[in-house]
Scaffold this motif. Structure first.
Motif, mmCIF file in Angstrom:
data_model
loop_
_atom_site.group_PDB
_atom_site.id
_atom_site.type_symbol
_atom_site.label_atom_id
_atom_site.label_comp_id
_atom_site.label_asym_id
_atom_site.label_seq_id
_atom_site.Cartn_x
_atom_site.Cartn_y
_atom_site.Cartn_z
ATOM 1 N N ALA A 17 -1.889 -2.015 7.379
ATOM 2 C CA ALA A 17 -0.600 -2.594 6.990
ATOM 3 C C ALA A 17 0.316 -2.752 8.195
ATOM 4 O O ALA A 17 0.258 -1.977 9.154
ATOM 5 C CB ALA A 17 0.073 -1.716 5.938
ATOM 6 N N SER B 39 4.202 -12.316 -1.142
ATOM 7 C CA SER B 39 3.132 -12.337 -0.139
ATOM 8 C C SER B 39 1.799 -12.387 -0.869
ATOM 9 O O SER B 39 1.698 -11.962 -2.026
ATOM 10 C CB SER B 39 3.190 -11.090 0.743
ATOM 11 O OG SER B 39 4.366 -11.067 1.528
ATOM 12 N N TYR C 15 -2.359 -11.439 -0.624
ATOM 13 C CA TYR C 15 -3.292 -10.571 0.088
ATOM 14 C C TYR C 15 -4.724 -11.022 -0.181
ATOM 15 O O TYR C 15 -5.352 -10.608 -1.154
ATOM 16 C CB TYR C 15 -3.067 -9.112 -0.323
ATOM 17 C CG TYR C 15 -1.693 -8.614 0.068
ATOM 18 C CD1 TYR C 15 -1.478 -8.050 1.312
ATOM 19 C CD2 TYR C 15 -0.604 -8.768 -0.797
ATOM 20 C CE1 TYR C 15 -0.214 -7.617 1.697
ATOM 21 C CE2 TYR C 15 0.661 -8.345 -0.422
ATOM 22 C CZ TYR C 15 0.854 -7.769 0.826
ATOM 23 O OH TYR C 15 2.108 -7.357 1.203
ATOM 24 N N ARG D 57 -6.881 -11.366 5.184
ATOM 25 C CA ARG D 57 -5.585 -11.685 5.788
ATOM 26 C C ARG D 57 -4.456 -11.535 4.782
ATOM 27 O O ARG D 57 -4.667 -11.550 3.567
ATOM 28 C CB ARG D 57 -5.593 -13.110 6.335
ATOM 29 C CG ARG D 57 -5.646 -14.190 5.249
ATOM 30 C CD ARG D 57 -5.985 -15.550 5.816
ATOM 31 N NE ARG D 57 -7.341 -15.582 6.349
ATOM 32 C CZ ARG D 57 -7.811 -16.579 7.086
ATOM 33 N NH1 ARG D 57 -7.062 -17.615 7.384
ATOM 34 N NH2 ARG D 57 -9.060 -16.550 7.512
ATOM 35 N N THR D 58 -3.253 -11.396 5.321
ATOM 36 C CA THR D 58 -2.042 -11.398 4.506
ATOM 37 C C THR D 58 -1.275 -12.674 4.796
ATOM 38 O O THR D 58 -1.056 -13.028 5.963
ATOM 39 C CB THR D 58 -1.153 -10.183 4.829
ATOM 40 O OG1 THR D 58 -1.858 -8.980 4.525
ATOM 41 C CG2 THR D 58 0.136 -10.223 4.027
ATOM 42 N N ARG E 280 7.903 -8.358 0.591
ATOM 43 C CA ARG E 280 6.774 -9.106 0.041
ATOM 44 C C ARG E 280 6.975 -9.625 -1.381
ATOM 45 O O ARG E 280 6.103 -10.287 -1.920
ATOM 46 C CB ARG E 280 5.511 -8.235 0.085
ATOM 47 C CG ARG E 280 5.584 -6.966 -0.715
ATOM 48 C CD ARG E 280 4.350 -6.090 -0.496
ATOM 49 N NE ARG E 280 4.395 -4.859 -1.265
ATOM 50 C CZ ARG E 280 3.927 -4.709 -2.490
ATOM 51 N NH1 ARG E 280 3.374 -5.747 -3.100
ATOM 52 N NH2 ARG E 280 3.993 -3.555 -3.115
ATOM 53 N N GLU F 51 -5.896 -14.261 -4.846
ATOM 54 C CA GLU F 51 -6.523 -13.043 -4.314
ATOM 55 C C GLU F 51 -7.889 -12.816 -4.967
ATOM 56 O O GLU F 51 -8.869 -12.482 -4.282
ATOM 57 C CB GLU F 51 -5.592 -11.854 -4.542
ATOM 58 C CG GLU F 51 -4.347 -11.897 -3.648
ATOM 59 C CD GLU F 51 -3.201 -11.039 -4.143
ATOM 60 O OE1 GLU F 51 -3.438 -10.181 -5.027
ATOM 61 O OE2 GLU F 51 -2.067 -11.212 -3.654
#
Length: 737
Positions: free
Chosen positions: A281, A327, A329, A333-334, A576, A620
């Motif tokens: 993170a 955000s 995930y 990658r983020t 996020r 995701e």
């Protein structure tokens, strides 16, 4: 005439209410109502008239005009609707299937409307449409025809370019897109045959089978990791980069905090503080501080990055953060909601750096009973950044920096958790698959991420802060009108889904108490303890989660069913999640004594945030599904142990142990018998020999083929057929003929 005669026979007094009630049911032929809902819709408020409505419903049920579904809920008898030739229209969202048929879900109906492939018009998956309902027919599902597309669900489509002479087609990746997009050669934008690209629909002529479009961006060659991950993002309409004006605004944000701003805030820089996050993170948006008070109590600070200080309303940063909503995930990658300068640097609560926060501070005793709370702007300086594994090692008995502080926080969190479960919180479990990737992003191995005490330590204090912030704004004092606020709500489970789940469990030997809300929560938690480590654990837990309602954002507070909180919000992740940023702004606004904000405006924000969260989760999952397919792509013919995770008339779904890859064993490959679906008992069964495959059974399968673009995996059983359970002419076998 027969219905009127029945009403008189049952001594129902003549009343306009009878006709009004029947007309209401006819206008909503597929929806169920109880007497309170009927009374409200008819504008009836007095007690006598409500009682009359209740009697009307009872009499109509006895006469067969309406049918009682469960616990006082009634629906119009479908057998009577055909005579009335009802022609109703509804609006809803399209769920398109690969075959071209579709289902439309609508808030106006209790069930989805089936749309045959020839009746979908120019509608696509996710579109908001108007549907003309066909007259009801006995024993048939609700059917209709899409007559108008009101709003497109998607702006762009991702697929593979197929050139053919002077024109081309974009073949969409999405299995819910059953048709290709026609691309004139002049609209290819330099895309070549076989490349992945993004297209938009430009027009769809009335008599054309295919929509016309143009290539807006070439992504690259299929199979390349970056191309595939960007394809997933684009397919859910997420942008692949930040807008120039957003990045320009982010670069102007100062890194150094002014002394003037520090002077306005409560200073926690001398108080021990830490962050605990995943090892990879970078966006640390929450920290915990701990201080022993003179009377023996503990002061625990939940410190959240003060994103609202840096991201001002209506700025370019704010507008893009709102559009993105969250955000994302993906496996490798983020995709942050905010540019990297904010998400990973200025706002991130990195160790040994002064950081601005919005904090919730609690004084509690050794039993975690809270005696006081404080909310406000702060400045902190984290002493240590832990990965979950480091904190867990100390909880398990190992040594480490500030071990005593970590153990105190864990002890207090444990007591908060125990209290939550006593009050009826449900401990939903879920397993998350993680991938070990090589330098090119290809998965070389998998593992299951476990939720341990270090994870729960952070979660419990975040839940506490979220709950207390919601209570501070949402609890009314006397006759004070509640202020508009953003809540995280979770509705009660749908009774029909719950009953099906209970019935399903009973066939597996498990019982549930659904007599009360607390009894149901206790039953869920006991069930999760019972199935821990068993073959059916993952399958039951996933079905249990699908049984429950989905948590969403709303200004209408109905509480959070799963957590057993009357007030709950999202305050703890503004880096996020955009709703958390809204909550920060509203909390500060109301703490300054200002009036309530516009409810309709914020409800629209909540709906948008819920929708973007849903899309992020789907993206995701798609990235996980792609990596699972990629993991198996070079393992054709290899054998794996798995569990039957689903059954259908087409085949048996099997989830592999370890990787959790799910594929299907088609019934056409089971050639030792003729197999059919016994959906009531969640199994497929051989007609002649009685061999059965049931949900939760352990099986061994071989990988037959993998379609990377569709993220689909096909298996075959890796075992010889078992000996017949009985001879073909036995009495037991005859019932299957």
């Amino acid at each position: 005439m027969a219905k009127k005669k029945n009403l008189k026979t049952n001594t129902m007094p003549a009343s306009p209410i009878v006709n009004l009630v029947e007309a209401l049911f006819i206008a909503n032929p597929l929806k169920a109502f109880n007497f309170r809902q009927i009374s409200k819709m008819l504008g009836i408020t007095d007690k006598v008239s409500k009682e009359l409505v209740s009697k009307v419903l009872e009499t109509m049920a006895r006469s067969g005009t309406i049918l009682e579904l469960n616990r006082g809920k009634f629906k119009y008898n479908p057998d009577l609707l055909a005579d009335k030739l009802i022609q109703a229209s509804i609006t809803g969202i399209v769920d398109m299937k690969q075959t071209g048929k579709a289902y439309v879900s609508s808030a106006d109906l209790d069930e989805d409307v089936f749309i045959a492939a020839g009746n979908t018009g120019h509608a696509l998956h996710g579109d908001k449409v108007k549907v003309h309902l066909f007259p009801m027919r006995k024993g048939r599902k609700t059917e209709g025809q899409i007559v108008e597309v009101l709003e497109r669900g998607r702006k762009q489509f991702v697929g593979t370019v197929q050139l053919s002479g002077k024109f081309a087609f974009l073949v969409p990746d999405d299995v819910n897109m059953p048709i290709d997009i026609f691309i004139p050669k002049e609209s290819l934008n330099k895309a070549t045959n076989g490349q992945k690209a993004i297209a938009r629909i430009t027009e769809w002529p009335e008599r054309s089978k295919n929509p016309f479009g143009e290539i807006t961006q070439v992504l690259g060659e299929p199979g390349d990791n970056n191309v595939e991950m960007n394809s997933i993002l684009a397919s859910f309409d997420f942008p692949l980069q930040f807008k120039p004006e957003t990045l320009k605004e982010a670069e102007k944000i100062p890194v150094v905090i002014s002394e003037k701003e520090i002077a306005k805030r409560r200073d926690f820089r001398s108080v021990w503080t830490c962050t605990i996050d995943p090892p990879d993170a970078k966006d640390f948006d929450d920290a915990l501080s701990l201080k022993k008070l003179e009377n023996g109590d503990w002061e625990v600070g939940v410190h959240i990055a003060d994103v609202s200080y840096y991201v001002q309303p209506d700025s370019a940063l704010d507008k893009e953060a709102y559009d993105r909503g969250t955000s994302i995930y993906l496996v490798d990658r983020t995709i942050p909601m905010l540019p990297e300068k904010l998400s990973n640097m200025v706002c991130s609560l990195r160790p040994d750096e002064d950081k601005l926060c919005f904090s919730a501070v609690f004084v509690m005793n050794e039993q975690a009973h809270i005696s006081s709370e404080w909310f406000g702007k702060t400045i902190i300086r984290s002493n240590r950044r832990y990965a979950y594994e480091e904190a867990q090692a100390m909880i398990d008995g190992g040594d480490g920096d500030f071990k005593d502080e970590i153990l105190v926080l864990n002890g207090l969190a444990t007591k908060l958790r125990e209290e939550r479960f006593k009050k009826g919180a449900i401990a939903f479990h879920s397993q998350e698959v993680k991938f070990i990737l090589d330098e090119k992003g290809k998965p070389v191995d998998t593992y299951i991420k476990e939720q341990k005490e270090a994870n729960m330590l952070i979660e419990d204090f975040m839940l506490l802060a979220n709950k207390k912030v919601a209570e501070k704004i949402g609890k009314k004092a006397g006759e004070q009108k509640a202020k508009t606020f953003v809540y995280r709500i979770h509705d009660e489970p749908n009774q029909e889904k719950l009953m099906k789940f209970v019935e399903f469990l009973s066939k597996l030997g498990y019982k549930m108490n659904i007599g009360s809300r607390k009894g149901l929560a206790s039953s869920f938690n006991h069930l999760f303890d019972q199935i821990a480590g068993k073959g059916e654990e993952n399958m039951i837990e996933s079905i249990a989660i699908r049984t429950m309602a989905k948590a969403i954002y709303s200004t209408v507070n109905i509480g959070h069913y799963g957590l057993a909180f009357q007030h709950y919000t999202h305050f703890t992740s503004p880096i996020r999640r955009y709703p958390d940023l809204m909550v920060h702004r509203l909390l500060e606004w109301y703490m300054e004594g200002r009036g309530s904000v516009n409810k309709d405006e914020y409800e629209e924000y909540c709906m948008h945030s819920s929708e973007m969260e849903k899309k992020a989760v789907e993206a995701e999952r798609a990235s996980v599904k792609y990596k699972q397919a990629e993991f198996l792509a070079d393992k054709i013919g290899q054998s794996f142990d798995g569990l039957i995770s689903g059954v259908s008339k087409w085949g048996i779904f099997v989830e592999l142990e370890g990787s959790k890859c799910e594929g299907m064993v088609s019934l056409k490959y089971l050639d030792d018998d003729f197999y059919y679906l016994d959906d009531e008992n969640y199994r497929v069964i051989g007609q002649h020999y009685g061999r059965e495959f049931k949900l939760g059974d352990k099986v061994k399968v071989k990988v037959l083929q993998v379609d990377l673009q569709k993220k689909q995996m096909d298996f075959v059983l890796d075992a010889e057929p078992v000996e017949p359970m009985f001879r073909p002419n036995s009495k037991r076998n005859r019932k299957f003929k």
